[in-house]
Design a protein around this motif. Structure first.
Motif, PDB file in Angstrom:
ATOM      1  N   GLY A 155      -1.586   9.809   2.419  1.00  0.00           N
ATOM      2  CA  GLY A 155      -2.657   9.792   3.401  1.00  0.00           C
ATOM      3  C   GLY A 155      -4.052   9.857   2.819  1.00  0.00           C
ATOM      4  O   GLY A 155      -5.035   9.886   3.570  1.00  0.00           O
ATOM      5  N   THR A 156      -4.165   9.862   1.474  1.00  0.00           N
ATOM      6  CA  THR A 156      -5.484   9.997   0.845  1.00  0.00           C
ATOM      7  C   THR A 156      -5.976   8.705   0.209  1.00  0.00           C
ATOM      8  O   THR A 156      -7.180   8.526   0.010  1.00  0.00           O
ATOM      9  N   HIS A 157      -5.044   7.808  -0.134  1.00  0.00           N
ATOM     10  CA  HIS A 157      -5.415   6.567  -0.799  1.00  0.00           C
ATOM     11  C   HIS A 157      -4.713   5.384  -0.131  1.00  0.00           C
ATOM     12  O   HIS A 157      -3.576   5.495   0.323  1.00  0.00           O
ATOM     13  N   GLY A 162       5.851   9.915  -0.422  1.00  0.00           N
ATOM     14  CA  GLY A 162       4.438   9.961  -0.065  1.00  0.00           C
ATOM     15  C   GLY A 162       3.860   8.638   0.374  1.00  0.00           C
ATOM     16  O   GLY A 162       2.678   8.563   0.706  1.00  0.00           O
ATOM     17  N   ILE A 163       4.664   7.578   0.387  1.00  0.00           N
ATOM     18  CA  ILE A 163       4.174   6.249   0.734  1.00  0.00           C
ATOM     19  C   ILE A 163       4.520   5.922   2.181  1.00  0.00           C
ATOM     20  O   ILE A 163       5.693   5.957   2.572  1.00  0.00           O
ATOM     21  N   THR A 164       3.512   5.611   2.986  1.00  0.00           N
ATOM     22  CA  THR A 164       3.709   5.334   4.406  1.00  0.00           C
ATOM     23  C   THR A 164       2.957   4.067   4.811  1.00  0.00           C
ATOM     24  O   THR A 164       2.141   3.542   4.053  1.00  0.00           O
ATOM     25  N   ASN A 165       3.248   3.605   6.031  1.00  0.00           N
ATOM     26  CA  ASN A 165       2.529   2.488   6.650  1.00  0.00           C
ATOM     27  C   ASN A 165       2.491   1.256   5.739  1.00  0.00           C
ATOM     28  O   ASN A 165       1.458   0.617   5.578  1.00  0.00           O
ATOM     29  N   LEU A 166       3.629   0.908   5.190  1.00  0.00           N
ATOM     30  CA  LEU A 166       3.688  -0.249   4.289  1.00  0.00           C
ATOM     31  C   LEU A 166       3.860  -1.541   5.069  1.00  0.00           C
ATOM     32  O   LEU A 166       4.691  -1.632   5.970  1.00  0.00           O
ATOM     33  N   THR A 167       3.051  -2.536   4.745  1.00  0.00           N
ATOM     34  CA  THR A 167       3.191  -3.880   5.313  1.00  0.00           C
ATOM     35  C   THR A 167       3.146  -4.894   4.182  1.00  0.00           C
ATOM     36  O   THR A 167       2.460  -4.689   3.174  1.00  0.00           O
ATOM     37  N   ASN A 225      -5.034   9.414 -13.277  1.00  0.00           N
ATOM     38  CA  ASN A 225      -4.023  10.342 -13.800  1.00  0.00           C
ATOM     39  C   ASN A 225      -2.887  10.613 -12.825  1.00  0.00           C
ATOM     40  O   ASN A 225      -2.193  11.618 -12.952  1.00  0.00           O
ATOM     41  N   SER A 226      -2.671   9.742 -11.859  1.00  0.00           N
ATOM     42  CA  SER A 226      -1.547   9.928 -10.938  1.00  0.00           C
ATOM     43  C   SER A 226      -0.958   8.576 -10.548  1.00  0.00           C
ATOM     44  O   SER A 226      -1.672   7.570 -10.485  1.00  0.00           O
ATOM     45  N   THR A 227       0.344   8.563 -10.308  1.00  0.00           N
ATOM     46  CA  THR A 227       1.038   7.337  -9.934  1.00  0.00           C
ATOM     47  C   THR A 227       1.918   7.580  -8.712  1.00  0.00           C
ATOM     48  O   THR A 227       2.175   8.722  -8.328  1.00  0.00           O
ATOM     49  N   ALA A 228       2.374   6.499  -8.120  1.00  0.00           N
ATOM     50  CA  ALA A 228       3.311   6.561  -7.001  1.00  0.00           C
ATOM     51  C   ALA A 228       4.246   5.366  -7.121  1.00  0.00           C
ATOM     52  O   ALA A 228       3.854   4.302  -7.600  1.00  0.00           O
ATOM     53  N   THR A 229       5.490   5.550  -6.701  1.00  0.00           N
ATOM     54  CA  THR A 229       6.479   4.485  -6.816  1.00  0.00           C
ATOM     55  C   THR A 229       6.863   3.954  -5.443  1.00  0.00           C
ATOM     56  O   THR A 229       7.268   4.716  -4.562  1.00  0.00           O
ATOM     57  N   VAL A 230       6.704   2.645  -5.281  1.00  0.00           N
ATOM     58  CA  VAL A 230       7.128   1.970  -4.060  1.00  0.00           C
ATOM     59  C   VAL A 230       8.589   1.583  -4.218  1.00  0.00           C
ATOM     60  O   VAL A 230       8.968   0.958  -5.207  1.00  0.00           O
ATOM     61  N   SER A 231       9.394   1.953  -3.245  1.00  0.00           N
ATOM     62  CA  SER A 231      10.818   1.645  -3.321  1.00  0.00           C
ATOM     63  C   SER A 231      11.339   1.296  -1.933  1.00  0.00           C
ATOM     64  O   SER A 231      11.365   2.135  -1.032  1.00  0.00           O
ATOM     65  N   LEU A 232      11.739   0.027  -1.753  1.00  0.00           N
ATOM     66  CA  LEU A 232      12.309  -0.440  -0.499  1.00  0.00           C
ATOM     67  C   LEU A 232      13.713  -0.963  -0.754  1.00  0.00           C
ATOM     68  O   LEU A 232      13.959  -1.639  -1.748  1.00  0.00           O
ATOM     69  N   THR A 233      14.618  -0.657   0.145  1.00  0.00           N
ATOM     70  CA  THR A 233      15.995  -1.138   0.030  1.00  0.00           C
ATOM     71  C   THR A 233      16.430  -1.754   1.346  1.00  0.00           C
ATOM     72  O   THR A 233      16.426  -1.084   2.387  1.00  0.00           O
ATOM     73  N   ASP A 234      16.782  -3.025   1.300  1.00  0.00           N
ATOM     74  CA  ASP A 234      17.317  -3.754   2.458  1.00  0.00           C
ATOM     75  C   ASP A 234      16.440  -3.617   3.704  1.00  0.00           C
ATOM     76  O   ASP A 234      16.914  -3.325   4.804  1.00  0.00           O
TER      77      ASP A 234
END
Length: 263
Positions: free
Chosen positions: A132-134, A109-114, A78-87
């Protein structure tokens, strides 16, 4: 980079990346759209809580060596998050024979992306944290071009190694059914190299590091030539590593281990 084996052309086994280019003397962009498979893991519980696909759009600016992408993932039911990277800078990685990119912040809320990207195969692997939870593992085309098979004939005890094997796995998150394609392997010293064998009807279970894919029974290959009796494969490393065992035609017992990227 290593050439993709023939089953890569089978659209049923792919998550469907397509690309188009904008070219002139000074500017080139590859625009890529498709679907990506996401596995969301509850960090505290250490287990997968949601598997689903997302539509993804990506632009790779070759002239500036940057990447932009956008997609929404189901973190829980019941929850979503959007990944958004620019340049974001994207660089060739000689060690892994692909391109890599990273971002400390990849959206709300999105961190440490590789990320790892191989344009020749459409393989895209992205991993990040949500609040930090998922931890979410996103993969397009579970394809392993750096793979070795070891097969033993139980009737003769003769063994055969295929060091340049390849494997592809497609997982349908709606019912967690799986399709398997194996290629560039020989069952015995006297048999020729098998370019591809494709099996349907396998089952996948999500794990904290990837997926567990299994089968038990008698599943004939799509061309009717071989019968898969058993398969037990573990996809780990957030989708970048695969290993396991299988039995074909009730006498060829095999092991395999492989990677999506060289190292």
């Amino acid at each position: 980079m290593k050439k993709v084996f023939s089953i890569f052309a089978l659209a049923v086994l792919l998550l469907g990346f397509t690309a188009c280019n904008d070219d002139d003397d000074d500017y080139r962009i590859q625009k890529i759209t498709g679907e990506i498979l996401n596995n969301s893991v509850d960090i505290e519980e250490g287990q997968s809580v949601c598997v689903a696909t997302s539509a993804i759009s990506m632009e790779w600016n070759v002239s500036t060596s940057t990447i932009s992408l956008n997609y929404t993932v189901a973190v829980t039911t019941n929850s979503t998050a959007t990944v958004s990277l620019t340049d974001v800078p994207i660089e060739p990685n000689i060690t892994y024979n692909c391109y890599t990119f990273s971002a400390a912040n990849g959206g709300n809320g999105i961190t440490n992306l590789t990320g790892y990207y191989r344009p020749e195969t459409g393989c895209l692997y992205i991993e990040f944290l949500v609040f930090g939870t998922h931890r979410v593992m996103s993969t397009a085309n579970l394809y392993y071009p750096y793979l070795k098979y070891n097969i033993t004939n139980s009737e003769t005890s003769a063994s055969k190694e295929s060091p340049n094997g390849e494997m592809m796995i497609y997982i349908n998150p709606k019912d967690m059914s799986a399709q398997l394609a194996m290629g560039n392997l020989a069952l015995s010293e006297n048999s020729g190299t098998i370019q591809q064998m494709v099996f349907y009807g396998l089952h996948a279970e999500p794990t904290a590091t990837g997926y567990h894919v299994t089968y038990s029974g008698d599943q004939r290959s799509s061309d009717g030539t071989y019968v898969l009796n058993a398969f037990d494969g573990t996809i780990s490393g957030s989708g970048k590593v695969v290993d396991g065992t299988f039995t074909i035609d009730e006498k060829f017992n095999g092991t395999f281990n492989g990677k999506a990227f060289a190292n």
